[in-house]
Design a protein around this motif. Sequence first.
Motif, PDB file in Angstrom:
ATOM      1  N   GLY A   1     -24.310   2.642   7.031  1.00 40.09           N
ATOM      2  CA  GLY A   1     -22.957   2.972   7.468  1.00 40.09           C
ATOM      3  C   GLY A   1     -22.729   2.549   8.906  1.00 40.09           C
ATOM      4  O   GLY A   1     -21.827   3.050   9.583  1.00 40.09           O
ATOM      5  N   GLU A   2     -23.535   1.614   9.403  1.00 43.57           N
ATOM      6  CA  GLU A   2     -23.305   1.040  10.733  1.00 43.57           C
ATOM      7  C   GLU A   2     -23.927  -0.350  10.822  1.00 43.57           C
ATOM      8  O   GLU A   2     -24.435  -0.867   9.829  1.00 43.57           O
ATOM      9  N   TRP A   3     -23.865  -0.963  12.008  1.00 41.65           N
ATOM     10  CA  TRP A   3     -24.225  -2.381  12.121  1.00 41.65           C
ATOM     11  C   TRP A   3     -25.699  -2.563  12.471  1.00 41.65           C
ATOM     12  O   TRP A   3     -26.272  -1.820  13.259  1.00 41.65           O
ATOM     13  N   GLU A   4     -26.262  -3.637  11.876  1.00 45.87           N
ATOM     14  CA  GLU A   4     -27.659  -3.981  12.120  1.00 45.87           C
ATOM     15  C   GLU A   4     -27.753  -5.292  12.889  1.00 45.87           C
ATOM     16  O   GLU A   4     -26.961  -6.206  12.680  1.00 45.87           O
ATOM     17  N   VAL A   5     -28.733  -5.366  13.776  1.00 42.54           N
ATOM     18  CA  VAL A   5     -28.970  -6.587  14.554  1.00 42.54           C
ATOM     19  C   VAL A   5     -29.761  -7.584  13.707  1.00 42.54           C
ATOM     20  O   VAL A   5     -30.742  -7.208  13.049  1.00 42.54           O
ATOM     21  N   TYR A   6     -29.314  -8.836  13.715  1.00 40.27           N
ATOM     22  CA  TYR A   6     -30.026  -9.924  13.044  1.00 40.27           C
ATOM     23  C   TYR A   6     -30.551 -10.894  14.098  1.00 40.27           C
ATOM     24  O   TYR A   6     -29.919 -11.073  15.146  1.00 40.27           O
ATOM     25  N   THR A   7     -31.683 -11.496  13.802  1.00 41.76           N
ATOM     26  CA  THR A   7     -32.252 -12.473  14.738  1.00 41.76           C
ATOM     27  C   THR A   7     -32.388 -13.835  14.051  1.00 41.76           C
ATOM     28  O   THR A   7     -31.996 -13.984  12.892  1.00 41.76           O
ATOM     29  N   HIS A   8     -32.959 -14.790  14.778  1.00 40.57           N
ATOM     30  CA  HIS A   8     -33.193 -16.138  14.251  1.00 40.57           C
ATOM     31  C   HIS A   8     -31.922 -16.749  13.688  1.00 40.57           C
ATOM     32  O   HIS A   8     -31.865 -17.164  12.528  1.00 40.57           O
ATOM     33  N   GLY A   9     -30.870 -16.780  14.503  1.00 44.21           N
ATOM     34  CA  GLY A   9     -29.617 -17.398  14.094  1.00 44.21           C
ATOM     35  C   GLY A   9     -28.970 -16.694  12.919  1.00 44.21           C
ATOM     36  O   GLY A   9     -28.276 -17.315  12.125  1.00 44.21           O
ATOM     37  N   GLY A  10     -29.186 -15.400  12.810  1.00 45.28           N
ATOM     38  CA  GLY A  10     -28.543 -14.617  11.762  1.00 45.28           C
ATOM     39  C   GLY A  10     -29.290 -14.607  10.441  1.00 45.28           C
ATOM     40  O   GLY A  10     -28.759 -14.148   9.431  1.00 45.28           O
ATOM     41  N   ARG A  11     -30.517 -15.092  10.443  1.00 44.90           N
ATOM     42  CA  ARG A  11     -31.265 -15.163   9.173  1.00 44.90           C
ATOM     43  C   ARG A  11     -32.127 -13.928   8.907  1.00 44.90           C
ATOM     44  O   ARG A  11     -32.423 -13.610   7.766  1.00 44.90           O
ATOM     45  N   THR A  12     -32.532 -13.239   9.994  1.00 41.87           N
ATOM     46  CA  THR A  12     -33.539 -12.195   9.836  1.00 41.87           C
ATOM     47  C   THR A  12     -33.027 -10.813  10.244  1.00 41.87           C
ATOM     48  O   THR A  12     -32.704 -10.593  11.418  1.00 41.87           O
ATOM     49  N   PRO A  13     -32.930  -9.878   9.290  1.00 39.17           N
ATOM     50  CA  PRO A  13     -32.554  -8.515   9.680  1.00 39.17           C
ATOM     51  C   PRO A  13     -33.667  -7.894  10.516  1.00 39.17           C
ATOM     52  O   PRO A  13     -34.848  -8.073  10.214  1.00 39.17           O
ATOM     53  N   SER A  14     -33.292  -7.202  11.596  1.00 42.48           N
ATOM     54  CA  SER A  14     -34.317  -6.693  12.511  1.00 42.48           C
ATOM     55  C   SER A  14     -34.672  -5.241  12.253  1.00 42.48           C
ATOM     56  O   SER A  14     -35.656  -4.726  12.775  1.00 42.48           O
ATOM     57  N   GLY A  15     -33.819  -4.548  11.473  1.00 43.89           N
ATOM     58  CA  GLY A  15     -34.052  -3.121  11.282  1.00 43.89           C
ATOM     59  C   GLY A  15     -33.584  -2.290  12.469  1.00 43.89           C
ATOM     60  O   GLY A  15     -33.794  -1.085  12.518  1.00 43.89           O
ATOM     61  N   ILE A  16     -32.925  -2.963  13.446  1.00 43.61           N
ATOM     62  CA  ILE A  16     -32.467  -2.263  14.653  1.00 43.61           C
ATOM     63  C   ILE A  16     -30.962  -2.030  14.571  1.00 43.61           C
ATOM     64  O   ILE A  16     -30.212  -2.926  14.161  1.00 43.61           O
ATOM     65  N   ARG A  17     -30.536  -0.844  14.964  1.00 40.24           N
ATOM     66  CA  ARG A  17     -29.107  -0.528  14.964  1.00 40.24           C
ATOM     67  C   ARG A  17     -28.435  -1.169  16.173  1.00 40.24           C
ATOM     68  O   ARG A  17     -28.911  -1.015  17.306  1.00 40.24           O
ATOM     69  N   ALA A  18     -27.325  -1.847  15.923  1.00 40.16           N
ATOM     70  CA  ALA A  18     -26.675  -2.640  16.978  1.00 40.16           C
ATOM     71  C   ALA A  18     -26.234  -1.769  18.151  1.00 40.16           C
ATOM     72  O   ALA A  18     -26.405  -2.144  19.310  1.00 40.16           O
ATOM     73  N   LEU A  19     -25.678  -0.590  17.868  1.00 38.25           N
ATOM     74  CA  LEU A  19     -25.170   0.247  18.958  1.00 38.25           C
ATOM     75  C   LEU A  19     -26.309   0.773  19.839  1.00 38.25           C
ATOM     76  O   LEU A  19     -26.151   0.919  21.052  1.00 38.25           O
ATOM     77  N   GLU A  20     -27.454   1.025  19.214  1.00 41.33           N
ATOM     78  CA  GLU A  20     -28.616   1.456  20.008  1.00 41.33           C
ATOM     79  C   GLU A  20     -29.145   0.296  20.845  1.00 41.33           C
ATOM     80  O   GLU A  20     -29.531   0.461  21.996  1.00 41.33           O
ATOM     81  N   TRP A  21     -29.146  -0.886  20.245  1.00 46.58           N
ATOM     82  CA  TRP A  21     -29.687  -2.062  20.927  1.00 46.58           C
ATOM     83  C   TRP A  21     -28.855  -2.442  22.168  1.00 46.58           C
ATOM     84  O   TRP A  21     -29.408  -2.744  23.218  1.00 46.58           O
ATOM     85  N   VAL A  22     -27.531  -2.400  22.051  1.00 44.41           N
ATOM     86  CA  VAL A  22     -26.724  -2.786  23.218  1.00 44.41           C
ATOM     87  C   VAL A  22     -26.889  -1.782  24.362  1.00 44.41           C
ATOM     88  O   VAL A  22     -26.889  -2.155  25.538  1.00 44.41           O
ATOM     89  N   ARG A  23     -27.061  -0.502  24.006  1.00 41.33           N
ATOM     90  CA  ARG A  23     -27.288   0.502  25.069  1.00 41.33           C
ATOM     91  C   ARG A  23     -28.617   0.253  25.764  1.00 41.33           C
ATOM     92  O   ARG A  23     -28.734   0.353  26.987  1.00 41.33           O
TER      93      ARG A  23
END
Lengths: 211, 252
Positions: free
Chosen positions: B138-160
Motif C-alpha cells: 500500500g505504498e511505494w518501493e524503491v527500484y534499482t538498476h534502471g528500474g529492473r530490481t525491486p530493493s525491498g525498501i520503502r521509498a518514503l523511508e529511503w528519501v528521509r
Amino acid sequence: MATIAIVDYGMGNLHSVAKAVERQGSEALVTSDPSAILAADAVILPGVGAFGDAMACLRDTALDAVVAQAAANGKPLLGICLGMQLLFARSEEHGDHEGLGLLPGRVVRFTGGTYKVPHMGWNRLRFEQPESPLFAGLDEGHVYFVHSFHALPERASDLLAVTEYGGGPVTAIVGRDNVYGMQFHPEKSGELGMQLLRNFLKLAETTVRVS
Amino acid sequence: MLAKRIIPCLDVKDGRVVKGVNFVNLRDAGDPVELAALYDREGADELVFLDISASVEGRATMIEVVRQTAGEIAIPFTVGGGISHIDDMKRLLRAGADKIGINTAAVRNPQLISDGARKFGSQCIVVAVDAKFNDAWGEWEVYTHGGRTPSGIRALEWVREAERLGAGEILLTSMDADGTKDGFDIRLTRAVSESIGIPVIASGGAGKKEHFYDVFTEGKADAGLAATIFHYKEMTIQEVKDDLLHKGVEIR
C-alpha cells in the motif's frame, strides 16, 4: 582584447567561469602567477567551499596580497560566490575568520528554521542601485544561487542588488569603486548572468583604453 | 522566493542522446552538447545527463561530454548513471558538472551520500530514486538498476534517510507514470515532498504543459523533469513556462 585573470588558488572548478569569460570575447587566463594577475586587465576571484579553507589557501600562496594589490591598483575585481564573501572583513563560517577586508562587513550563516539552507536555485534580483554600470541596459531577473552563508555589508552604498530569501533581503551584488562581488554564479545564470559578466568585462575594456 | 525549475533530461549512451520509453526501446535523438546548448537557449533552468553507457569507453566519453557541455551552457547541470565512487564524483565535478546523481550505488552503500556531501557539499549530491507502487504494501518501493530490481525498501523511508545522510536534492522518478504521458505521479510526489525538507525534482509522466502546474501545486515539487516531450518537440520549455506564469507560478 582584454585579458582577465581568474585566480586559481586550489578552490573549485574554474572551467565554467573561464569559458563564460571567453564567450563574452575576453581572454581568460586561469592562473596563480602573481605577475600575470597584476598584469591582467581585470581579475576574477572565484571560489566554492569553506571561507576558512579558502583564506588559508590564499595566504599560503601569498595571493591574498596580490588580489589586494590588484584592487589597490584600480583594476576591476569581481568576487564570485565564496569569492565575493572573501572580499569582506570577517566571516563566522565555522569559527571566526579574517577575510581580505576590501569591503567593510561580515559574512554570517542563514538562520534557517522556516526556510531551506543552503539557499539553492533561481531567485530574483532587485537592483538597489540601478545606476551601477553593472546594470547598464539590464532588467531585473532570476540568477542562480548556491550558498549557506551571506554577507552583511556595513555601508548601504556598497549593496548594489539583493534577493528575497528567508523572509528578508539577501546580499546578491556588492560593489565599490573597482571592487565588485556576486553571491550567485553569473556563469550558471543564463542570459542575465552572461550580461552581468559582460558589463563587468566592459569595465576592463575601459581600463585597457585609458592605459 | 525560489523559482520552480523546468529540467530536460538527456539520456546519454556512448556520447549520444537516447531516450527509453519505460526504460526500453532506445531511439537516437542527437548530440548531447548541442542539445544542451539548445535547451539553455530555450529557457531550461537546469539539465540532467543520465549516462546509460555500459562500457568503460562509454563512461570515459561522458567525461568529455561534461567538459564540452560546461563550456557551452550557462545553467547548472547534473550528471548521473553508474556513479559508485567518490573518485567518479570528483572527476565529473572537475570536468564541470555542478551536481552528481546517485541511485543504485546509494541504495547499496548509503555512506556514499554522506561521503559525497562531506567532500563536495550537500548541494552537489542528488539522490535519484526510482519508485513503483507496491500493492501489497500500500505504498511505494524503491527500484534499482534502471528500474529492473525491486530493493525491498520503502521509498518514503529511503528519501528521509537520504536527507539525513546529506543529500541536497531528490530526483524522484515514478515508474508507474514514466512513459505514460498522463501526467506526473502527484500522490507519490506529494508524499515524498511532505516527508522531507530538501527539494524534490519530479520525473516521469509529463505529456502536457498543464502537468507541470499540477506537480508544482498539488504535488508540491520544486522542479519538473521531462525528456521525450522536449526532445521530440511535442512542447517547448517556453510553452510550459508561459502556462505557469499565466497561472501565477514563480518561474525564471
